[in-house]
Design a protein around this motif. Structure first.
Motif, mmCIF file in Angstrom:
data_model
loop_
_atom_site.group_PDB
_atom_site.id
_atom_site.type_symbol
_atom_site.label_atom_id
_atom_site.label_comp_id
_atom_site.label_asym_id
_atom_site.label_seq_id
_atom_site.Cartn_x
_atom_site.Cartn_y
_atom_site.Cartn_z
ATOM 1 N N GLY A 148 0.277 0.446 1.729
ATOM 2 C CA GLY A 148 0.430 1.585 2.434
ATOM 3 C C GLY A 148 1.719 2.708 2.320
ATOM 4 O O GLY A 148 1.552 3.927 1.935
ATOM 5 N N ARG A 149 2.789 2.184 3.602
ATOM 6 C CA ARG A 149 3.982 2.797 3.530
ATOM 7 C C ARG A 149 4.813 3.268 1.881
ATOM 8 O O ARG A 149 5.326 4.588 1.510
ATOM 9 N N ALA A 150 4.479 2.244 1.128
ATOM 10 C CA ALA A 150 5.127 3.221 -0.316
ATOM 11 C C ALA A 150 4.092 3.861 -0.695
ATOM 12 O O ALA A 150 4.706 4.974 -1.339
ATOM 13 N N LEU A 151 2.982 4.073 -0.056
ATOM 14 C CA LEU A 151 1.769 4.892 -1.208
ATOM 15 C C LEU A 151 2.088 7.021 -0.705
ATOM 16 O O LEU A 151 1.773 7.516 -0.639
ATOM 17 N N MET A 152 2.904 6.162 0.931
ATOM 18 C CA MET A 152 3.199 7.441 1.587
ATOM 19 C C MET A 152 4.002 8.423 1.341
ATOM 20 O O MET A 152 4.196 9.654 1.472
ATOM 21 N N SER A 153 4.755 8.125 -0.045
ATOM 22 C CA SER A 153 5.440 9.205 -0.573
ATOM 23 C C SER A 153 4.998 9.945 -1.880
ATOM 24 O O SER A 153 5.933 10.881 -2.158
ATOM 25 N N GLU A 154 4.070 9.451 -2.250
ATOM 26 C CA GLU A 154 2.724 10.418 -3.483
ATOM 27 C C GLU A 154 3.298 9.901 -4.285
ATOM 28 O O GLU A 154 4.179 10.861 -5.584
ATOM 29 N N PRO A 155 3.804 8.829 -4.821
ATOM 30 C CA PRO A 155 4.469 7.856 -6.096
ATOM 31 C C PRO A 155 4.097 8.039 -7.066
ATOM 32 O O PRO A 155 2.905 8.610 -6.824
ATOM 33 N N LYS A 156 4.493 8.990 -8.662
ATOM 34 C CA LYS A 156 4.090 8.499 -9.480
ATOM 35 C C LYS A 156 3.526 7.318 -10.152
ATOM 36 O O LYS A 156 2.843 6.955 -11.034
ATOM 37 N N LEU A 157 5.069 6.090 -9.365
ATOM 38 C CA LEU A 157 4.832 5.203 -10.240
ATOM 39 C C LEU A 157 5.606 3.868 -9.255
ATOM 40 O O LEU A 157 6.018 4.265 -8.097
ATOM 41 N N LEU A 158 4.809 3.179 -8.975
ATOM 42 C CA LEU A 158 4.460 2.598 -8.122
ATOM 43 C C LEU A 158 5.669 0.915 -8.129
ATOM 44 O O LEU A 158 4.625 0.043 -9.237
ATOM 45 N N LEU A 159 5.906 0.284 -7.624
ATOM 46 C CA LEU A 159 5.933 -0.843 -8.407
ATOM 47 C C LEU A 159 5.792 -1.898 -6.846
ATOM 48 O O LEU A 159 5.955 -2.342 -5.592
ATOM 49 N N LEU A 160 5.519 -3.214 -7.517
ATOM 50 C CA LEU A 160 4.677 -4.040 -6.255
ATOM 51 C C LEU A 160 5.579 -5.462 -6.970
ATOM 52 O O LEU A 160 5.379 -6.177 -7.856
ATOM 53 N N ASP A 161 6.059 -5.976 -5.743
ATOM 54 C CA ASP A 161 7.249 -7.243 -5.993
ATOM 55 C C ASP A 161 6.480 -8.202 -5.260
ATOM 56 O O ASP A 161 5.890 -8.285 -4.029
ATOM 57 N N GLU A 162 5.326 -8.980 -6.091
ATOM 58 C CA GLU A 162 5.013 -10.430 -5.581
ATOM 59 C C GLU A 162 3.828 -9.962 -4.417
ATOM 60 O O GLU A 162 3.963 -10.638 -3.339
ATOM 61 N N PRO A 163 2.634 -8.951 -4.788
ATOM 62 C CA PRO A 163 2.086 -8.820 -4.243
ATOM 63 C C PRO A 163 1.390 -9.705 -2.962
ATOM 64 O O PRO A 163 0.532 -9.469 -2.256
ATOM 65 N N SER A 164 0.445 -10.812 -3.925
ATOM 66 C CA SER A 164 0.236 -11.856 -3.306
ATOM 67 C C SER A 164 0.511 -13.514 -2.876
ATOM 68 O O SER A 164 -0.349 -13.722 -3.114
#
Length: 241
Positions: A148-164
């Motif tokens: 959610g914190r990453a999404l708060m910047s309203e990105p066009k590209l989201l990078l996810l590092d080992e989310p699970s």
């Protein structure tokens, strides 16, 4: 529509090689998986894209712009946000304070309220715990907060590092439901995962890293059938492409 291109990127830490030679492409609106065992170079690749690891060679392009070596604050303002492995939250701050910190890159501060409401709609549990400190959350809730914190910047590209990583099965299911929703809304994803089934279930295309290099690539159905994927995870040799 902005496309990410990573071209022969190399990252060194003194004599240690974090990434030896990685090239990949992420088209706008797609989900791309980075697969590989622990230490294959997945996290370093994401950190290089996000401006958190200095390049020793190669080039990173975001649309028509060369962002190689750009500082992290500039890259996030261009529309690329990283949700890091291990969450990296401010444990003594509340859920909402952590989310607000993610919005510091917003040029238009009047959009903050709408960004918060979208995040709470995606993760209702965060809305219920908005005044609770991050350090008191469960692992699944902390991952929701990091995303959610990453999404708060309203990105066009989201990078996810080992989310699970380290999450209970129910938390993983909820997380990937949220990622599926973001995909359907057109957000571009670059996902580093050790779990092949999870990553390939959501991806349009995948790259397999071993020893800091791309050793295989292809659509998810081909990678799912490939003996080379198994070899990369077990440290065995990988057949030539």
């Amino acid at each position: 529509m902005t496309e990410l291109r990573v071209e022969h990127v190399e990252v060194r830490y003194g004599e240690l090689v974090g990434v030896a030679d990685v090239s990949l492409r992420v088209a706008a609106g797609t989900a791309v998986a980075l697969l590989g065992a622990n230490g294959a170079g997945k996290s370093t690749t994401l950190r290089a894209i996000a401006g958190l690891a200095a390049l020793s060679g190669g080039r990173i392009a975001w649309g028509a712009d060369d962002i190689s070596g750009g500082p992290a604050y500039e890259i996030v303002r261009r529309g690329i946000a990283l949700s890091p492995e291990g969450w990296r939250l401010f444990h003594g701050q509340t859920v909402e304070q952590n989310l607000r910190l993610g919005a510091t890159a917003l040029a238009d501060r009047t959009r903050l309220g709408a960004a918060l409401e979208r995040t709470y709609a995606l993760f209702p549990r965060l809305g219920e715990r908005r005044r609770q400190t991050a350090g008191t959350l469960s692992g699944g809730e902390r991952q929701m907060l990091a995303l959610g914190r990453a999404l708060m910047s309203e990105p066009k590209l989201l990078l996810l590092d080992e989310p699970s990583l380290g999450l209970a099965p129910a938390a993983v299911e909820a997380l990937y439901d949220a990622l599926g929703s973001l995909r359907r809304k057109g957000l571009t994803l670059l996902l580093a995962e050790q779990s092949v089934p999870l990553a390939l279930a959501i991806a349009d295309y995948g790259y397999v890293l071993q020893g800091g290099r791309v050793v295989l690539e292809g659509p998810p159905d081909e990678l799912a059938r490939s003996d080379g994927v198994r070899g990369a995870y077990l440290g065995a040799g990988v057949p030539a492409r």
